[in-house]
Design a protein around this motif. Structure first.
Motif, PDB file in Angstrom:
ATOM      1  N   ASN A  69      35.163   3.942  31.926  1.00  0.00           N
ATOM      2  CA  ASN A  69      33.923   4.560  31.454  1.00  0.00           C
ATOM      3  C   ASN A  69      32.914   3.455  31.180  1.00  0.00           C
ATOM      4  O   ASN A  69      33.171   2.570  30.343  1.00  0.00           O
ATOM      5  CB  ASN A  69      34.179   5.364  30.177  1.00  0.00           C
TER       6      ASN A  69
ATOM      7  N   GLU B 192      35.427   5.871  25.707  1.00  0.00           N
ATOM      8  CA  GLU B 192      35.340   7.201  26.302  1.00  0.00           C
ATOM      9  C   GLU B 192      33.874   7.557  26.501  1.00  0.00           C
ATOM     10  O   GLU B 192      32.990   7.027  25.827  1.00  0.00           O
ATOM     11  CB  GLU B 192      36.021   8.244  25.411  1.00  0.00           C
TER      12      GLU B 192
ATOM     13  N   PRO C   1      30.607   9.625  25.989  1.00  0.00           N
ATOM     14  CA  PRO C   1      30.161  10.431  24.845  1.00  0.00           C
ATOM     15  C   PRO C   1      30.118  11.916  25.192  1.00  0.00           C
ATOM     16  O   PRO C   1      29.775  12.303  26.308  1.00  0.00           O
ATOM     17  CB  PRO C   1      28.765   9.881  24.554  1.00  0.00           C
ATOM     18  N   SER C   2      30.476  12.721  24.204  1.00  0.00           N
ATOM     19  CA  SER C   2      30.525  14.165  24.439  1.00  0.00           C
ATOM     20  C   SER C   2      29.222  14.861  24.068  1.00  0.00           C
ATOM     21  O   SER C   2      28.927  15.946  24.569  1.00  0.00           O
ATOM     22  CB  SER C   2      31.685  14.784  23.635  1.00  0.00           C
ATOM     23  N   LYS C   3      28.429  14.242  23.202  1.00  0.00           N
ATOM     24  CA  LYS C   3      27.180  14.896  22.810  1.00  0.00           C
ATOM     25  C   LYS C   3      26.048  14.509  23.755  1.00  0.00           C
ATOM     26  O   LYS C   3      26.135  13.510  24.484  1.00  0.00           O
ATOM     27  CB  LYS C   3      26.817  14.552  21.366  1.00  0.00           C
ATOM     28  N   LYS C   4      24.989  15.287  23.718  1.00  0.00           N
ATOM     29  CA  LYS C   4      23.900  15.096  24.675  1.00  0.00           C
ATOM     30  C   LYS C   4      23.113  13.829  24.393  1.00  0.00           C
ATOM     31  O   LYS C   4      22.869  13.014  25.288  1.00  0.00           O
ATOM     32  CB  LYS C   4      22.969  16.311  24.639  1.00  0.00           C
TER      33      LYS C   4
ATOM     34  N   ASN D 118      22.621  10.186  22.565  1.00  0.00           N
ATOM     35  CA  ASN D 118      23.460   9.109  22.048  1.00  0.00           C
ATOM     36  C   ASN D 118      22.607   7.873  21.760  1.00  0.00           C
ATOM     37  O   ASN D 118      21.730   7.513  22.549  1.00  0.00           O
ATOM     38  CB  ASN D 118      24.550   8.758  23.065  1.00  0.00           C
TER      39      ASN D 118
ATOM     40  N   ALA E 192      23.547  12.146  27.857  1.00  0.00           N
ATOM     41  CA  ALA E 192      24.734  12.411  28.672  1.00  0.00           C
ATOM     42  C   ALA E 192      24.590  13.715  29.419  1.00  0.00           C
ATOM     43  O   ALA E 192      24.091  14.703  28.875  1.00  0.00           O
ATOM     44  CB  ALA E 192      25.970  12.448  27.775  1.00  0.00           C
TER      45      ALA E 192
ATOM     46  N   ARG F 262      29.188  18.165  31.050  1.00  0.00           N
ATOM     47  CA  ARG F 262      30.414  18.077  31.869  1.00  0.00           C
ATOM     48  C   ARG F 262      30.717  19.430  32.485  1.00  0.00           C
ATOM     49  O   ARG F 262      30.482  20.453  31.914  1.00  0.00           O
ATOM     50  CB  ARG F 262      31.579  17.621  31.004  1.00  0.00           C
TER      51      ARG F 262
END
Length: 254
Positions: A184, A226, A228-231, A233, A251, A254
């Motif tokens: 990543n 990893e 990032p999972s949130k929009k 950052n 981001a 997904r």
């Protein structure tokens, strides 16, 4: 008897100043020789100094004798000749376009600039060369290497880096998240991102440290634990001790 109004001086300081002026003349002749052949050479030069020596138990100093003052001592100096070929072979090359002259850095005080010039150190690259050798350099005229009598090249390097940053501010064009060969990564593209070395380069994404795997003037690549999972950052990057920038990295869903 010496005139009390005359300022005393040390022979080392006089020789340093004389050599400095001669080196400047040699470098001027060398630069002129780049565009046209030199038409003359410097022949032998002799000089005599009439002085009154003084010794304080530690240092020998001299006071220049004035007109009509008797009882002075004489110091004779003789300088050899130098030809146009010797000038070309021994003179320093002009400071290159990607270097920076110490005289242009306002943060360096005039006395330090003069001391460095007398030692033949005139540019950022020359300071870096001395610093990398990790040696102590005494100031001209210093009697020992105690505190305050040596040139602080670490401090000089910081002032030079600051000046270089002023001339080459960083520009960021894009930042992109991706997975490359199972890693990543976050690639930052720009200009003047790393101008010297990446020793002080650090990065945080959402307060978590990102490992630097590539660093250059036009691109920095960071490895992330990893994606990032949130929009939105928050990226904080320290390029060096003088330069930090913040970016909002978006981001993709997904």
């Amino acid at each position: 008897m010496a005139n009390k109004n005359n300022k005393s001086w040390q022979l080392e300081d006089f020789i340093d100043s004389l050599v400095y002026e001669l080196d400047k003349a040699r470098e001027t002749l060398s630069i002129k020789g780049l565009s046209s052949p030199l038409t003359y050479a410097v022949k032998d030069v002799s000089m005599e100094l009439h002085v009154f020596p003084e010794y304080n138990g530690k240092d020998v100093r001299f006071v220049t004798a004035g007109s009509g003052e008797s009882g002075s001592s004489k110091i004779s100096l003789s300088l050899g000749s130098i030809t146009d070929r010797q000038i070309r072979e021994t003179a320093k090359k002009p400071i290159e376009a990607d270097d920076i002259a110490l005289d242009e850095i306002e943060e360096i005080d005039p006395e330090t600039k003069l001391q460095l010039n007398r030692m033949g150190i005139r540019s950022a690259k020359e300071v870096e060369k001395i610093q990398n050798q990790n040696i102590k350099v005494s100031k001209p005229g210093a009697s020992n290497e105690g505190t305050g009598n040596t040139i602080d090249f670490k401090k000089l390097a910081g002032l030079i880096n600051k000046a270089q940053r002023g001339q080459k501010p960083p520009k960021v064009f894009a930042a992109q998240l991706a997975t490359v060969q199972g890693k990543n990564v976050l690639a930052i593209k720009g200009e003047n991102l790393v101008i010297k070395n990446s020793d002080q380069l650090k990065a945080l994404l959402n307060s978590k440290e990102a490992r630097v795997i590539q660093a250059g003037a036009d691109q920095i690549v960071l490895e992330l634990a990893e994606l990032p999972s949130k929009k939105d950052n928050q990226l904080i990057v320290q390029l060096d001790e003088h330069t930090v920038f913040n970016l909002n990295v978006t981001a993709k869903p997904r």
